[in-house]
Design a protein around this motif. Sequence first.
Motif, mmCIF file in Angstrom:
data_model
loop_
_atom_site.group_PDB
_atom_site.id
_atom_site.type_symbol
_atom_site.label_atom_id
_atom_site.label_comp_id
_atom_site.label_asym_id
_atom_site.label_seq_id
_atom_site.Cartn_x
_atom_site.Cartn_y
_atom_site.Cartn_z
ATOM 1 N N LEU A 160 4.305 -5.848 -3.730
ATOM 2 C CA LEU A 160 4.037 -4.632 -4.509
ATOM 3 C C LEU A 160 3.461 -3.511 -3.646
ATOM 4 C CD1 LEU A 160 2.278 -6.213 -7.640
ATOM 5 C CD2 LEU A 160 4.725 -5.930 -7.207
ATOM 6 N N ALA A 161 3.041 -3.824 -2.436
ATOM 7 C CA ALA A 161 2.322 -2.869 -1.598
ATOM 8 C C ALA A 161 3.243 -1.984 -0.790
ATOM 9 C CB ALA A 161 1.371 -3.621 -0.673
ATOM 10 N N VAL A 162 4.382 -1.645 -1.344
ATOM 11 C CA VAL A 162 5.382 -0.822 -0.656
ATOM 12 C C VAL A 162 5.366 0.592 -1.241
ATOM 13 C CG1 VAL A 162 6.834 -2.775 -0.044
ATOM 14 C CG2 VAL A 162 7.140 -1.675 -2.255
ATOM 15 N N PRO A 163 5.805 1.589 -0.468
ATOM 16 C CA PRO A 163 5.661 2.987 -0.903
ATOM 17 C C PRO A 163 6.250 3.319 -2.258
ATOM 18 C CG PRO A 163 6.228 2.893 1.417
ATOM 19 C CD PRO A 163 6.318 1.487 0.906
ATOM 20 N N GLN A 164 7.337 2.685 -2.650
ATOM 21 C CA GLN A 164 8.001 3.068 -3.896
ATOM 22 C C GLN A 164 7.417 2.399 -5.132
ATOM 23 O OE1 GLN A 164 9.331 1.430 -1.365
ATOM 24 N NE2 GLN A 164 10.741 -0.203 -2.007
ATOM 25 N N ASN A 165 6.474 1.483 -4.963
ATOM 26 C CA ASN A 165 5.940 0.752 -6.110
ATOM 27 C C ASN A 165 4.724 1.469 -6.688
ATOM 28 O OD1 ASN A 165 4.407 -1.370 -7.679
ATOM 29 N ND2 ASN A 165 6.205 -2.547 -7.097
ATOM 30 N N ALA A 166 4.731 1.669 -8.003
ATOM 31 C CA ALA A 166 3.646 2.399 -8.657
ATOM 32 C C ALA A 166 2.320 1.657 -8.579
ATOM 33 C CB ALA A 166 4.011 2.665 -10.118
ATOM 34 N N MET A 167 2.348 0.343 -8.382
ATOM 35 C CA MET A 167 1.128 -0.451 -8.335
ATOM 36 C C MET A 167 0.670 -0.735 -6.907
ATOM 37 S SD MET A 167 1.628 -3.129 -11.483
ATOM 38 C CE MET A 167 1.955 -2.525 -13.151
ATOM 39 N N ARG A 168 1.224 -0.004 -5.951
ATOM 40 C CA ARG A 168 0.923 -0.270 -4.551
ATOM 41 C C ARG A 168 -0.552 -0.067 -4.224
ATOM 42 N NH1 ARG A 168 3.369 4.604 -5.102
ATOM 43 N NH2 ARG A 168 2.479 6.454 -4.076
ATOM 44 N N HIS A 169 -1.207 0.881 -4.891
ATOM 45 C CA HIS A 169 -2.599 1.191 -4.564
ATOM 46 C C HIS A 169 -3.501 -0.015 -4.834
ATOM 47 C CE1 HIS A 169 -0.809 5.152 -4.618
ATOM 48 N NE2 HIS A 169 -0.541 5.007 -5.910
ATOM 49 N N SER A 170 -3.372 -0.588 -6.026
ATOM 50 C CA SER A 170 -4.178 -1.762 -6.369
ATOM 51 C C SER A 170 -3.780 -2.969 -5.529
ATOM 52 C CB SER A 170 -4.020 -2.080 -7.852
ATOM 53 O OG SER A 170 -4.560 -1.050 -8.645
ATOM 54 N N ALA A 171 -2.485 -3.106 -5.244
ATOM 55 C CA ALA A 171 -2.034 -4.218 -4.408
ATOM 56 C C ALA A 171 -2.642 -4.126 -3.009
ATOM 57 C CB ALA A 171 -0.509 -4.227 -4.326
ATOM 58 N N ARG A 172 -2.636 -2.930 -2.438
ATOM 59 C CA ARG A 172 -3.214 -2.735 -1.114
ATOM 60 C C ARG A 172 -4.714 -2.999 -1.134
ATOM 61 N NH1 ARG A 172 0.057 2.943 -0.065
ATOM 62 N NH2 ARG A 172 2.048 2.017 0.599
ATOM 63 N N GLU A 173 -5.375 -2.581 -2.201
ATOM 64 C CA GLU A 173 -6.813 -2.829 -2.292
ATOM 65 C C GLU A 173 -7.097 -4.327 -2.339
ATOM 66 O OE1 GLU A 173 -10.481 -0.890 -4.652
ATOM 67 O OE2 GLU A 173 -8.946 -1.755 -5.960
ATOM 68 N N ALA A 174 -6.337 -5.064 -3.158
ATOM 69 C CA ALA A 174 -6.533 -6.509 -3.237
ATOM 70 C C ALA A 174 -6.312 -7.157 -1.867
ATOM 71 C CB ALA A 174 -5.589 -7.106 -4.275
ATOM 72 N N LEU A 175 -5.274 -6.733 -1.174
ATOM 73 C CA LEU A 175 -4.981 -7.286 0.153
ATOM 74 C C LEU A 175 -6.082 -6.932 1.152
ATOM 75 C CD1 LEU A 175 -1.199 -6.441 0.094
ATOM 76 C CD2 LEU A 175 -2.121 -8.754 0.396
ATOM 77 N N GLY A 176 -6.554 -5.692 1.094
ATOM 78 C CA GLY A 176 -7.633 -5.283 1.995
ATOM 79 C C GLY A 176 -8.918 -6.053 1.740
ATOM 80 N N LEU A 177 -9.266 -6.233 0.474
ATOM 81 C CA LEU A 177 -10.482 -6.970 0.135
ATOM 82 C C LEU A 177 -10.372 -8.436 0.547
ATOM 83 C CD1 LEU A 177 -11.207 -5.462 -3.387
ATOM 84 C CD2 LEU A 177 -12.548 -5.100 -1.299
ATOM 85 N N ALA A 178 -9.188 -9.023 0.339
ATOM 86 C CA ALA A 178 -8.981 -10.420 0.727
ATOM 87 C C ALA A 178 -9.090 -10.579 2.244
ATOM 88 C CB ALA A 178 -7.630 -10.910 0.228
ATOM 89 N N ALA A 179 -8.516 -9.634 2.991
ATOM 90 C CA ALA A 179 -8.599 -9.697 4.449
ATOM 91 C C ALA A 179 -10.042 -9.513 4.913
ATOM 92 C CB ALA A 179 -7.693 -8.632 5.064
ATOM 93 N N TYR A 180 -10.748 -8.582 4.287
ATOM 94 C CA TYR A 180 -12.151 -8.337 4.640
ATOM 95 C C TYR A 180 -12.985 -9.590 4.387
ATOM 96 C CZ TYR A 180 -16.653 -5.942 4.921
ATOM 97 O OH TYR A 180 -17.923 -5.559 5.276
ATOM 98 N N LYS A 181 -12.784 -10.220 3.240
ATOM 99 C CA LYS A 181 -13.520 -11.441 2.902
ATOM 100 C C LYS A 181 -13.211 -12.560 3.893
ATOM 101 C CE LYS A 181 -14.159 -14.765 -0.867
ATOM 102 N NZ LYS A 181 -13.402 -15.913 -0.333
ATOM 103 N N ALA A 182 -11.961 -12.593 4.379
ATOM 104 C CA ALA A 182 -11.560 -13.627 5.332
ATOM 105 C C ALA A 182 -12.027 -13.333 6.755
ATOM 106 C CB ALA A 182 -10.039 -13.778 5.317
ATOM 107 N N GLY A 183 -12.620 -12.157 6.968
ATOM 108 C CA GLY A 183 -13.094 -11.796 8.301
ATOM 109 C C GLY A 183 -12.037 -11.189 9.190
ATOM 110 N N ASP A 184 -10.881 -10.888 8.630
ATOM 111 C CA ASP A 184 -9.809 -10.249 9.411
ATOM 112 C C ASP A 184 -9.941 -8.742 9.229
ATOM 113 O OD1 ASP A 184 -7.507 -9.366 10.640
ATOM 114 O OD2 ASP A 184 -6.244 -10.961 9.818
ATOM 115 N N TYR A 185 -10.871 -8.141 9.995
ATOM 116 C CA TYR A 185 -11.203 -6.734 9.786
ATOM 117 C C TYR A 185 -10.091 -5.792 10.224
ATOM 118 C CZ TYR A 185 -15.727 -8.864 9.051
ATOM 119 O OH TYR A 185 -16.732 -9.668 8.575
#
Length: 222
Positions: free
Chosen positions: A160-185
């Motif tokens: 969903l985190a692709v430019p044409q998807n309307a839900m990309r913003h929330s998808a990117r946030e979820a991915l960013g938070l998951a990466a941050y929690k995993a220590g992959d800064y």
Amino acid sequence: MANQDDSFIREVNEELRSDQMKAIWTRFGGIIIAVAALIILGTIGKVGYDYWQDSSSSESGDAFLVALDLAKENKSDEALAALTRLEQEGYGSYPVLARLRAATLEAEKGETDAAIAAFTEIGKDSRIPAALRDAARLRAAYLLIDAGTYEQVSAEVEQLAVPQNAMRHSAREALGLAAYKAGDYAKAKSWFQQIAEDTESPRGVANRAQMLLDVIGASGKA
């Protein structure tokens, strides 16, 4: 979140009822007019069908509102039972809405694994409209930020985190938070930068992304 879900679903409920007769006429009216020789039988058949459809939809809508009220009164078990019946016996879009609300109730009760499984199943069900499938994937992903791994979050929403998807913003946030929690800064920074650089990102999402970018930058870890 639950109140927002209930408000949205109530709006869907009212829209389903108000547009019902118009949809039926659009589909069948032309046939009835064209087949003049069968006008009486056609009219009788249409009236009977309309009555059945209207009654079935109204009954499901009423049952759904009862379930929402039970949930609002913190009668979770009763609400889940009512939603389960609606999933099995409901008409039109109500079984899908019941599945979504039931999964939300599971999450509210702390039964996270069951909620994730339910949202994931909805997200994979090709019979369900794409927008609802995507919303279910997002709900699963946000639960997985705490309960799962980055890979599990990615499996739900990276598509969903692709430019044409309307839900990309929330998808990117979820991915960013998951990466941050995993220590992959570095990976977290990449997702948050995509949010910050997207001029269509909602203000709240963009502000949170910028805050975390500042934190990552100050830490010197990425």
